[in-house]
Design a protein around this motif. Sequence first.
Motif, PDB file in Angstrom:
ATOM      1  N   GLU A  19     -59.622  23.976  13.438  1.00 10.72           N
ATOM      2  CA  GLU A  19     -60.075  23.045  12.385  1.00 10.72           C
ATOM      3  C   GLU A  19     -59.081  21.893  12.223  1.00 10.72           C
ATOM      4  O   GLU A  19     -59.474  20.731  12.059  1.00 10.72           O
ATOM      5  CB  GLU A  19     -60.221  23.797  11.055  1.00 10.72           C
ATOM      6  CG  GLU A  19     -61.413  24.751  11.033  1.00 10.72           C
ATOM      7  CD  GLU A  19     -61.438  25.628   9.776  1.00 10.72           C
ATOM      8  OE1 GLU A  19     -62.516  26.103   9.441  1.00 10.72           O
ATOM      9  OE2 GLU A  19     -60.379  25.811   9.141  1.00 10.72           O
ATOM     10  N   ALA A  20     -57.796  22.200  12.300  1.00 10.00           N
ATOM     11  CA  ALA A  20     -56.767  21.147  12.185  1.00 10.00           C
ATOM     12  C   ALA A  20     -56.881  20.163  13.345  1.00 10.00           C
ATOM     13  O   ALA A  20     -56.751  18.942  13.166  1.00 10.00           O
ATOM     14  CB  ALA A  20     -55.386  21.784  12.150  1.00 10.00           C
ATOM     15  N   CYS A  21     -57.158  20.708  14.566  1.00 11.36           N
ATOM     16  CA  CYS A  21     -57.315  19.823  15.741  1.00 11.36           C
ATOM     17  C   CYS A  21     -58.528  18.911  15.577  1.00 11.36           C
ATOM     18  O   CYS A  21     -58.486  17.725  15.913  1.00 11.36           O
ATOM     19  CB  CYS A  21     -57.470  20.666  17.014  1.00 11.36           C
ATOM     20  SG  CYS A  21     -55.944  21.467  17.493  1.00 11.36           S
ATOM     21  N   GLN A  22     -59.606  19.471  15.037  1.00  9.06           N
ATOM     22  CA  GLN A  22     -60.832  18.683  14.864  1.00  9.06           C
ATOM     23  C   GLN A  22     -60.611  17.561  13.847  1.00  9.06           C
ATOM     24  O   GLN A  22     -61.018  16.419  14.058  1.00  9.06           O
ATOM     25  CB  GLN A  22     -61.973  19.600  14.415  1.00  9.06           C
ATOM     26  CG  GLN A  22     -63.331  18.910  14.520  1.00  9.06           C
ATOM     27  CD  GLN A  22     -64.481  19.844  14.167  1.00  9.06           C
ATOM     28  OE1 GLN A  22     -64.263  21.016  13.868  1.00  9.06           O
ATOM     29  NE2 GLN A  22     -65.688  19.318  14.203  1.00  9.06           N
ATOM     30  N   LEU A  23     -59.934  17.876  12.732  1.00  2.90           N
ATOM     31  CA  LEU A  23     -59.650  16.866  11.706  1.00  2.90           C
ATOM     32  C   LEU A  23     -58.759  15.757  12.265  1.00  2.90           C
ATOM     33  O   LEU A  23     -58.980  14.566  12.019  1.00  2.90           O
ATOM     34  CB  LEU A  23     -58.970  17.500  10.489  1.00  2.90           C
ATOM     35  CG  LEU A  23     -59.891  18.210   9.488  1.00  2.90           C
ATOM     36  CD1 LEU A  23     -59.063  18.971   8.471  1.00  2.90           C
ATOM     37  CD2 LEU A  23     -60.768  17.199   8.777  1.00  2.90           C
ATOM     38  N   ALA A  24     -57.751  16.159  13.041  1.00  4.57           N
ATOM     39  CA  ALA A  24     -56.832  15.165  13.617  1.00  4.57           C
ATOM     40  C   ALA A  24     -57.565  14.248  14.589  1.00  4.57           C
ATOM     41  O   ALA A  24     -57.322  13.040  14.625  1.00  4.57           O
ATOM     42  CB  ALA A  24     -55.679  15.878  14.326  1.00  4.57           C
ATOM     43  N   SER A  25     -58.495  14.821  15.366  1.00  2.00           N
ATOM     44  CA  SER A  25     -59.219  14.002  16.354  1.00  2.00           C
ATOM     45  C   SER A  25     -60.172  13.005  15.686  1.00  2.00           C
ATOM     46  O   SER A  25     -60.422  11.925  16.222  1.00  2.00           O
ATOM     47  CB  SER A  25     -59.986  14.897  17.328  1.00  2.00           C
ATOM     48  OG  SER A  25     -60.997  15.600  16.636  1.00  2.00           O
ATOM     49  N   THR A  26     -60.690  13.353  14.490  1.00  2.00           N
ATOM     50  CA  THR A  26     -61.587  12.407  13.794  1.00  2.00           C
ATOM     51  C   THR A  26     -60.822  11.197  13.253  1.00  2.00           C
ATOM     52  O   THR A  26     -61.400  10.150  12.987  1.00  2.00           O
ATOM     53  CB  THR A  26     -62.343  13.082  12.624  1.00  2.00           C
ATOM     54  OG1 THR A  26     -61.383  13.641  11.742  1.00  2.00           O
ATOM     55  CG2 THR A  26     -63.306  14.133  13.112  1.00  2.00           C
ATOM     56  N   LEU A  27     -59.517  11.342  13.056  1.00  2.00           N
ATOM     57  CA  LEU A  27     -58.710  10.219  12.558  1.00  2.00           C
ATOM     58  C   LEU A  27     -58.395   9.218  13.660  1.00  2.00           C
ATOM     59  O   LEU A  27     -57.994   8.095  13.379  1.00  2.00           O
ATOM     60  CB  LEU A  27     -57.385  10.731  11.963  1.00  2.00           C
ATOM     61  CG  LEU A  27     -57.507  11.617  10.727  1.00  2.00           C
ATOM     62  CD1 LEU A  27     -56.159  12.202  10.363  1.00  2.00           C
ATOM     63  CD2 LEU A  27     -58.075  10.825   9.555  1.00  2.00           C
ATOM     64  N   LEU A  28     -58.536   9.630  14.909  1.00  2.00           N
ATOM     65  CA  LEU A  28     -58.210   8.749  16.034  1.00  2.00           C
ATOM     66  C   LEU A  28     -59.396   7.849  16.346  1.00  2.00           C
ATOM     67  O   LEU A  28     -60.524   8.312  16.474  1.00  2.00           O
ATOM     68  CB  LEU A  28     -57.848   9.572  17.275  1.00  2.00           C
ATOM     69  CG  LEU A  28     -56.671  10.538  17.108  1.00  2.00           C
ATOM     70  CD1 LEU A  28     -56.449  11.323  18.376  1.00  2.00           C
ATOM     71  CD2 LEU A  28     -55.410   9.774  16.749  1.00  2.00           C
ATOM     72  N   ALA A  29     -59.138   6.545  16.448  1.00  2.00           N
ATOM     73  CA  ALA A  29     -60.212   5.600  16.768  1.00  2.00           C
ATOM     74  C   ALA A  29     -59.638   4.455  17.580  1.00  2.00           C
ATOM     75  O   ALA A  29     -58.423   4.221  17.593  1.00  2.00           O
ATOM     76  CB  ALA A  29     -60.836   5.087  15.481  1.00  2.00           C
ATOM     77  N   ASP A  80     -56.172   4.086  19.429  1.00  2.00           N
ATOM     78  CA  ASP A  80     -55.420   5.347  19.254  1.00  2.00           C
ATOM     79  C   ASP A  80     -56.115   6.539  19.921  1.00  2.00           C
ATOM     80  O   ASP A  80     -55.656   7.669  19.797  1.00  2.00           O
ATOM     81  CB  ASP A  80     -55.253   5.658  17.751  1.00  2.00           C
ATOM     82  CG  ASP A  80     -54.525   4.553  17.022  1.00  2.00           C
ATOM     83  OD1 ASP A  80     -53.738   3.862  17.680  1.00  2.00           O
ATOM     84  OD2 ASP A  80     -54.758   4.391  15.808  1.00  2.00           O
ATOM     85  N   ILE A  81     -57.217   6.298  20.614  1.00  2.00           N
ATOM     86  CA  ILE A  81     -58.073   7.399  21.088  1.00  2.00           C
ATOM     87  C   ILE A  81     -57.338   8.335  22.052  1.00  2.00           C
ATOM     88  O   ILE A  81     -57.617   9.526  22.119  1.00  2.00           O
ATOM     89  CB  ILE A  81     -59.373   6.825  21.701  1.00  2.00           C
ATOM     90  CG1 ILE A  81     -60.475   7.890  21.668  1.00  2.00           C
ATOM     91  CG2 ILE A  81     -59.196   6.333  23.105  1.00  2.00           C
ATOM     92  CD1 ILE A  81     -61.574   7.541  20.729  1.00  2.00           C
ATOM     93  N   SER A  82     -56.372   7.794  22.821  1.00  2.00           N
ATOM     94  CA  SER A  82     -55.671   8.640  23.816  1.00  2.00           C
ATOM     95  C   SER A  82     -54.293   9.100  23.317  1.00  2.00           C
ATOM     96  O   SER A  82     -53.469   9.555  24.105  1.00  2.00           O
ATOM     97  CB  SER A  82     -55.521   7.862  25.129  1.00  2.00           C
ATOM     98  OG  SER A  82     -54.830   6.654  24.877  1.00  2.00           O
ATOM     99  N   MET A  83     -54.060   8.951  22.031  1.00  2.27           N
ATOM    100  CA  MET A  83     -52.752   9.323  21.468  1.00  2.27           C
ATOM    101  C   MET A  83     -52.550  10.848  21.520  1.00  2.27           C
ATOM    102  O   MET A  83     -53.484  11.608  21.294  1.00  2.27           O
ATOM    103  CB  MET A  83     -52.686   8.844  20.003  1.00  2.27           C
ATOM    104  CG  MET A  83     -51.323   9.090  19.373  1.00  2.27           C
ATOM    105  SD  MET A  83     -51.337   8.757  17.604  1.00  2.27           S
ATOM    106  CE  MET A  83     -51.339   6.994  17.583  1.00  2.27           C
ATOM    107  N   ARG A  84     -51.322  11.259  21.829  1.00  2.19           N
ATOM    108  CA  ARG A  84     -50.986  12.699  21.847  1.00  2.19           C
ATOM    109  C   ARG A  84     -50.405  13.086  20.486  1.00  2.19           C
ATOM    110  O   ARG A  84     -49.527  12.418  19.961  1.00  2.19           O
ATOM    111  CB  ARG A  84     -49.971  12.973  22.966  1.00  2.19           C
ATOM    112  CG  ARG A  84     -49.519  14.420  23.037  1.00  2.19           C
ATOM    113  CD  ARG A  84     -48.415  14.572  24.062  1.00  2.19           C
ATOM    114  NE  ARG A  84     -47.730  15.849  23.890  1.00  2.19           N
ATOM    115  CZ  ARG A  84     -48.167  17.005  24.366  1.00  2.19           C
ATOM    116  NH1 ARG A  84     -49.292  17.036  25.063  1.00  2.19           N
ATOM    117  NH2 ARG A  84     -47.484  18.124  24.157  1.00  2.19           N
ATOM    118  N   ILE A  85     -50.933  14.159  19.922  1.00  3.85           N
ATOM    119  CA  ILE A  85     -50.464  14.609  18.600  1.00  3.85           C
ATOM    120  C   ILE A  85     -49.847  15.986  18.734  1.00  3.85           C
ATOM    121  O   ILE A  85     -50.450  16.910  19.293  1.00  3.85           O
ATOM    122  CB  ILE A  85     -51.629  14.635  17.582  1.00  3.85           C
ATOM    123  CG1 ILE A  85     -52.118  13.224  17.302  1.00  3.85           C
ATOM    124  CG2 ILE A  85     -51.195  15.297  16.279  1.00  3.85           C
ATOM    125  CD1 ILE A  85     -53.263  13.132  16.352  1.00  3.85           C
TER     126      ILE A  85
END
Length: 611
Positions: free
Chosen positions: A562-572, A575-580
């Motif tokens: 769930e944390a990964c999914q939330l973090a991926s929705t913030l990327l646009a 920033d789409i290829s950013m590593r978190i």
Amino acid sequence: MVKELYRETAVARKISHVSFGLDGPHAMQQQAHLHVVAKNLYVQDSKRTPVQYGVLDRRMGTNQKDAECASCGKGMNDCIGHYGYIDLQLPVFHIGYFRSVINILQTICKNPMCARVLLSEKDRQGYIPKIRNPNLSYLARKALRKKIQEKCKKMSLCPHCGEINGVIKKSGLLKISHEKYRNKKPDQAMLLELAELSKGMEYSKELTNIPLTGYSLNPQEVLRLLESIPGEDIPLLLMNQDLSKPSDLILQRIPVPPICIRPSVISELKSGTNEDDLTMKLSEIVFINDVIMKHKLSGAKAQMIAEDWEYLQLHCALYINSETSGIPINMQPKKATRGLVQRLKGKQGRFRGNLSGKRVDFSGRTVISPDPNLRIEEVGVPVHVAKILTFPERVHPANKEMLRQLVCNGPDTHPGANFVQQQGQSYKKFLRYGNRMKIAQELKEGDIVERHLQDGDVVLFNRQPSLHKLSIMSHRVKVLEHRTFRFNECVCTPYNADFDGDEMNLHLPQTEEAKAEALVLMGNKSNLVTPRNGELLIAATQDFITGAYLLTKKNVFFRHDEACQLASTLLASTDISMRIDLPPPAIMKVSDKECENFANRPITVQLLGGS
């Protein structure tokens, strides 16, 4: 012919000031190319040739594609139009300045030999320095003019010539009466004056009523009075005598506007033309003028000439303002027309309809929708709109290859281009037709490619009614599928927008300078705060605040997925290829043995003062 967007001036000019004044008869004649005297519009032939010296004379311009202007020899698109003028046989009141004429008459002596402002020498010396103050504001000048007028209205005797001055007031449509003896008892001087007035006239009821009701001042008498005002008294009327004189308020000559603003429309249903209202009114004025001249020459009765004069007065008023009220029933026009005032005022007039708000090129309009995934400075534009709106980009070494590719894509593939204008040529090549590959290869530096709207382009976004500065701001484009303009809900407040069917306008600036200005002065991120009171206008609203509250409550925990999914929705966007790197979890699942070891571990407490 493609519209010209802007034209650079060859010389840098600076405007020092703008002044407004009245055109006198002499100025009207100087500006005109033609004295209009003929009442007919066309010669009686099959070609419908305009009559020479008529209101449609070709020397005032042309409104036909196949005809040239007789003054400058240019065609319909290039001729700017030329003025004519009509000399009125008798002066008439200008309906727009009628109130001003009454105000001046209330201020001056009504004796044509005097015509001074009705102020004593002491008052005059008090007002002159105030009037000459160059820093006097418009409102202060208006108040000063009112004060002078009020003082003059109280004077019943002229301080300069001793003449009796009564009340001046409006008495009917474009009529002024002077109640000279309103507050006077009949004496010998009054009876002598009445006897002088009645000389050569048959006894009438009007003469006996003069002491009670006053007598009418016709435009000729008023003109004589205004012409007699001495030059040193004109500043006391708060008029600038360098720009205009009081006598210019009375019409002695009418300017005839160019034909391009009153074109004739050739009717296809019936043979002939439909003439503009202004043309017909000017034709009627010339006709009445002609009648007055004939009556003068034939020695007609004074009453007949007075009727003609009244008719001329009415038509000159209707030419300026066709909604004039108080017209007698027997003189009312058969059909409503549009005068000069009607062309300028109101929602459909020149100012509001054609200057402030108008239909323009390089703009789009459609329904708006919310899109929380867009940044606050972005606007989602449909591909359909992006293919039609174009930006003229000049070819240089840095963008040459990119523009070549766009030219090859053509008008139907996004991103593409619609037109190419080669350097030194006035026409454009439409890329739907012709060999695009060949045109792309021939692209040279300095050519202009009208490319499609692309991601990152600066556009102006506007919602009507535009009630304050922030109703129109600049955004960056994000080209998307579907048919609506989309933007972040946080930006609704400045536009006062909601998504119940609202429509918004999008304008694409056409030069690099315009883009830079839009970005710096009207940029969405530069206008987060209202200039009215410093309040935040673009800020998180509704779902954003609720979501942030629900996510940050102390008893809310998320699994790794769930944390990964939330973090991926913030990327646009970029920033789409950013590593978190996710932080270590708050709660970890461990075995029973690890739990025992954890429980038996000694605890070290470090106090603030030492161990």
